[in-house]
Design a protein around this motif. Structure first.
Motif, short mmCIF file in Angstrom:
data_model
loop_
_atom_site.label_atom_id
_atom_site.label_comp_id
_atom_site.label_asym_id
_atom_site.label_seq_id
_atom_site.Cartn_x
_atom_site.Cartn_y
_atom_site.Cartn_z
N ALA A 83 -5.33 1.97 15.32
CA ALA A 83 -5.90 3.19 15.89
C ALA A 83 -4.90 3.89 16.81
O ALA A 83 -4.86 5.13 16.87
CB ALA A 83 -7.18 2.85 16.66
N THR A 84 -4.08 3.12 17.49
CA THR A 84 -3.09 3.72 18.39
C THR A 84 -2.13 4.60 17.60
O THR A 84 -1.83 5.74 18.00
CB THR A 84 -2.28 2.61 19.11
N ALA A 85 -1.64 4.08 16.47
CA ALA A 85 -0.71 4.86 15.65
C ALA A 85 -1.40 6.12 15.13
O ALA A 85 -0.83 7.22 15.16
CB ALA A 85 -0.20 4.00 14.49
N THR A 163 -16.42 2.41 23.95
CA THR A 163 -15.36 2.28 24.96
C THR A 163 -14.88 0.83 25.06
O THR A 163 -15.63 -0.10 24.80
CB THR A 163 -15.84 2.77 26.34
N SER A 164 -13.64 0.68 25.46
CA SER A 164 -13.04 -0.64 25.49
C SER A 164 -13.46 -1.43 26.73
O SER A 164 -14.04 -2.51 26.64
CB SER A 164 -11.51 -0.49 25.46
N ALA A 165 -13.16 -0.89 27.91
CA ALA A 165 -13.40 -1.66 29.14
C ALA A 165 -14.88 -1.84 29.42
O ALA A 165 -15.32 -2.89 29.89
CB ALA A 165 -12.72 -0.97 30.32
N ILE A 188 -11.50 11.78 18.25
CA ILE A 188 -12.34 10.64 18.59
C ILE A 188 -11.59 9.33 18.32
O ILE A 188 -11.06 9.11 17.24
CB ILE A 188 -13.67 10.66 17.78
N ASP A 189 -11.62 8.47 19.33
CA ASP A 189 -11.05 7.13 19.24
C ASP A 189 -12.17 6.18 18.83
O ASP A 189 -12.97 5.76 19.67
CB ASP A 189 -10.46 6.76 20.61
N GLY A 190 -12.22 5.88 17.53
CA GLY A 190 -13.28 5.00 17.03
C GLY A 190 -12.76 3.59 16.78
O GLY A 190 -13.22 2.92 15.85
N ALA A 191 -11.84 3.11 17.61
CA ALA A 191 -11.22 1.80 17.37
C ALA A 191 -12.25 0.69 17.14
O ALA A 191 -12.06 -0.18 16.29
CB ALA A 191 -10.30 1.44 18.55
N HIS A 192 -13.36 0.72 17.91
CA HIS A 192 -14.36 -0.36 17.83
C HIS A 192 -15.56 -0.01 16.95
O HIS A 192 -16.51 -0.78 16.90
CB HIS A 192 -14.91 -0.65 19.23
N ALA A 193 -15.54 1.17 16.32
CA ALA A 193 -16.77 1.62 15.66
C ALA A 193 -16.95 1.08 14.23
O ALA A 193 -18.03 0.54 13.92
CB ALA A 193 -16.84 3.14 15.68
N GLY A 211 -10.03 5.02 13.35
CA GLY A 211 -10.80 3.78 13.50
C GLY A 211 -9.99 2.59 13.02
O GLY A 211 -9.06 2.73 12.22
N ASN A 212 -10.34 1.43 13.52
CA ASN A 212 -9.71 0.18 13.08
C ASN A 212 -10.59 -0.51 12.05
O ASN A 212 -11.81 -0.58 12.21
CB ASN A 212 -9.54 -0.78 14.27
N CYS A 213 -9.95 -1.06 11.02
CA CYS A 213 -10.68 -1.92 10.08
C CYS A 213 -10.48 -3.38 10.46
O CYS A 213 -11.19 -4.25 9.98
CB CYS A 213 -10.20 -1.67 8.66
N HIS A 214 -9.46 -3.66 11.33
CA HIS A 214 -9.17 -5.06 11.65
C HIS A 214 -10.03 -5.60 12.79
O HIS A 214 -9.92 -6.78 13.11
CB HIS A 214 -7.67 -5.28 11.93
N LYS A 215 -10.85 -4.76 13.40
CA LYS A 215 -11.74 -5.33 14.42
C LYS A 215 -13.06 -5.72 13.76
O LYS A 215 -13.18 -6.81 13.20
CB LYS A 215 -11.96 -4.31 15.55
N TRP A 216 -14.05 -4.82 13.77
CA TRP A 216 -15.40 -5.21 13.38
C TRP A 216 -15.63 -5.19 11.87
O TRP A 216 -16.63 -5.70 11.38
CB TRP A 216 -16.42 -4.36 14.14
C1 PLP Z 1 -11.14 2.11 22.58
C2 PLP Z 1 -9.88 1.56 22.00
N1 PLP Z 1 -8.97 2.40 21.49
C3 PLP Z 1 -7.83 1.97 20.93
C4 PLP Z 1 -7.55 0.64 20.84
C5 PLP Z 1 -6.26 0.21 20.23
O1 PLP Z 1 -6.44 -0.45 19.03
P1 PLP Z 1 -5.13 -0.93 18.25
O2 PLP Z 1 -4.41 -1.85 19.15
O3 PLP Z 1 -5.65 -1.58 17.02
O4 PLP Z 1 -4.35 0.31 17.97
C6 PLP Z 1 -8.45 -0.29 21.36
C7 PLP Z 1 -8.15 -1.74 21.29
O5 PLP Z 1 -8.88 -2.58 21.69
C8 PLP Z 1 -9.64 0.18 21.95
O6 PLP Z 1 -10.53 -0.67 22.48
#
Ligand code: PLP
Length: 391
Positions: A83-85, A163-165, A188-193, A211-216
């Protein structure tokens, strides 16, 4: 009731693993599919890495499977490493000028805060950060807070979906619609969605969604996507210029260099690399479908609801939101202030529990995750350990 899935995962059984949220975990059959892709690559790299005959075709199949899962058109979605990239591509593409404003919240992921700070420094744009009122109890209050941060120079709204934190499920739909109607880009940062909440990206209509596929979704690490509305794809430039780029990338009617759209080909072609993680996304989706994932998610949500309530009773500290606005499989539980690093080490070394502990604003937080391999007994262990440490 779905059986517990611990035997299907590669996680060390000696550890009580309550941190799916940080990097995910990949089930054995999905990891085997990943390994098969890597073997195939290594056996005949030239044929595999041929963008027309080899992996280009398989990437298309993976995009199609993912798009069907996410309520999207496969032509609007491209595979990325994380998601960061994906979000860096967007942040560094948008044509921002000095004095423009990027509206965001105090709950964003630290790496992406840095990304926007970097963009602000290079363009002269300004970051406007609104404080989301806690506890989060209504979509109306959330939307009002965001709208209160808009000004005549606002060009971008950047928001986490989960959200992360604080592990909040931000109710973003109204905010996205209202802000887009004003001609402001929504990112939109859907990393956890994906995999944790149902997504319908076309219906949401955000301009840019990563969005990330490697999380959930439980794909191997290094599988993520960037979704961009068709009418916004002309704004997107790759961070790495390679064979998929062309001088007339954004000219109307330009075809992609490798048979896809210019958007996909310019972002997917990034030099020699191992695309196996993204190619494994269909196997991860098959795993979830075969194991009745709605039921697994409901069981995990129940574990988290109960654990959050027990820890709140122990500490006397209220949750950050009502359950409706909390991530379904994750809770950031407030505890009395203490050194979070020491607590995290103590939980791992004395109690065998892997769980993230950190400070956010004026709170010390323990963030618990539940995935299909977790059990009620593991949550009991956490509550007992916290009880022993905190009282
Ligand atoms: C809200 C959120 N955005 C972005 C990221 C970054 O994900 P990644 O390290 O897979 O790019 C995270 C990682 O936990 C996250 O919680």
């Amino acid at each position: 009731m779905t059986d517990n899935l611990a035997a299907q995962f590669l996680l060390d059984p000696a550890v009580t693993f309550l941190n799916h949220g940080s990097y995910g975990a990949c089930p054995k059959p999905v990891f085997a599919a990943y390994h098969d892709w890597q073997l195939q690559l290594e056996r005949q790299p030239v044929a595999f890495l041929d963008p027309m005959r080899g992996y280009g075709r398989w990437m298309r199949a993976a995009r199609e499977a993912l798009a069907a899962e996410l309520g999207a058109d496969p032509a609007d979605l491209v595979g990325q490493m994380n998601a960061t990239a994906a979000l860096n591509i967007v942040a560094q593409s948008l044509p921002l000028r000095e004095g423009d404003e990027i509206l965001t919240t105090d709950h964003e992921y630290a790496a992406l805060d840095k990304t926007w700070a970097y963009v602000a420094r290079r363009t002269g744009a300004r970051i406007v950060r609104v404080k989301v009122p806690l506890p989060l109890t209504s979509e109306a209050a959330f939307t009002e807070t965001l709208l209160s941060g808009l000004g005549p120079r606002t060009r971008v709204l950047f928001l986490s979906h989960v959200t992360s934190a604080t592990a909040l499920l931000f109710p973003i739909a109204r905010a996205v619609a209202e802000v887009r109607a004003r001609g402001i880009w929504t990112v939109i940062d859907g990393a956890h969605a994906p995999g944790q909440i149902p997504l319908s990206l076309d219906a949401l209509g955000a301009d840019f969604y990563a969005g990330n596929c490697h999380k959930w979704m439980m794909a191997p690490k290094g599988a993520a996507f960037l979704h961009v509305r068709r009418d916004m794809q002309r704004l997107v430039n790759p961070l790495i210029i390679s064979h998929g780029w062309s001088e007339d990338l954004h000219a109307p009617g330009t075809a992609g260099a490798f048979g896809n759209t210019p958007f996909i080909d310019s972002l997917e072609m990034q030099g020699t690399r191992d695309p196996a993680a993204f190619l494994t996304v269909p196997a991860a989706l098959d795993f979830a479908h075969a194991h009745g994932w709605d039921e697994v998610r409901a069981r995990c949500r129940d574990l988290i609801d109960r654990t959050e309530a027990r820890v709140a009773a122990l500490t006397g500290l209220a949750p950050f939101s009502t359950p409706q606005f909390r991530a379904p499989q994750m809770a950031s539980m407030r505890i009395p202030r203490r050194d979070p690093r020491a607590l995290q080490v103590m939980l791992l070394e004395r109690h065998g529990i892997e769980i993230p502990c950190f400070d956010w604003e004026d709170n010390t937080i323990v963030r618990v995750s539940a995935q299909g391999y977790n059990t009620a007994a593991q949550m009991d262990l956490l509550v007992e350990a916290l009880s022993a440490i905190l009282t």
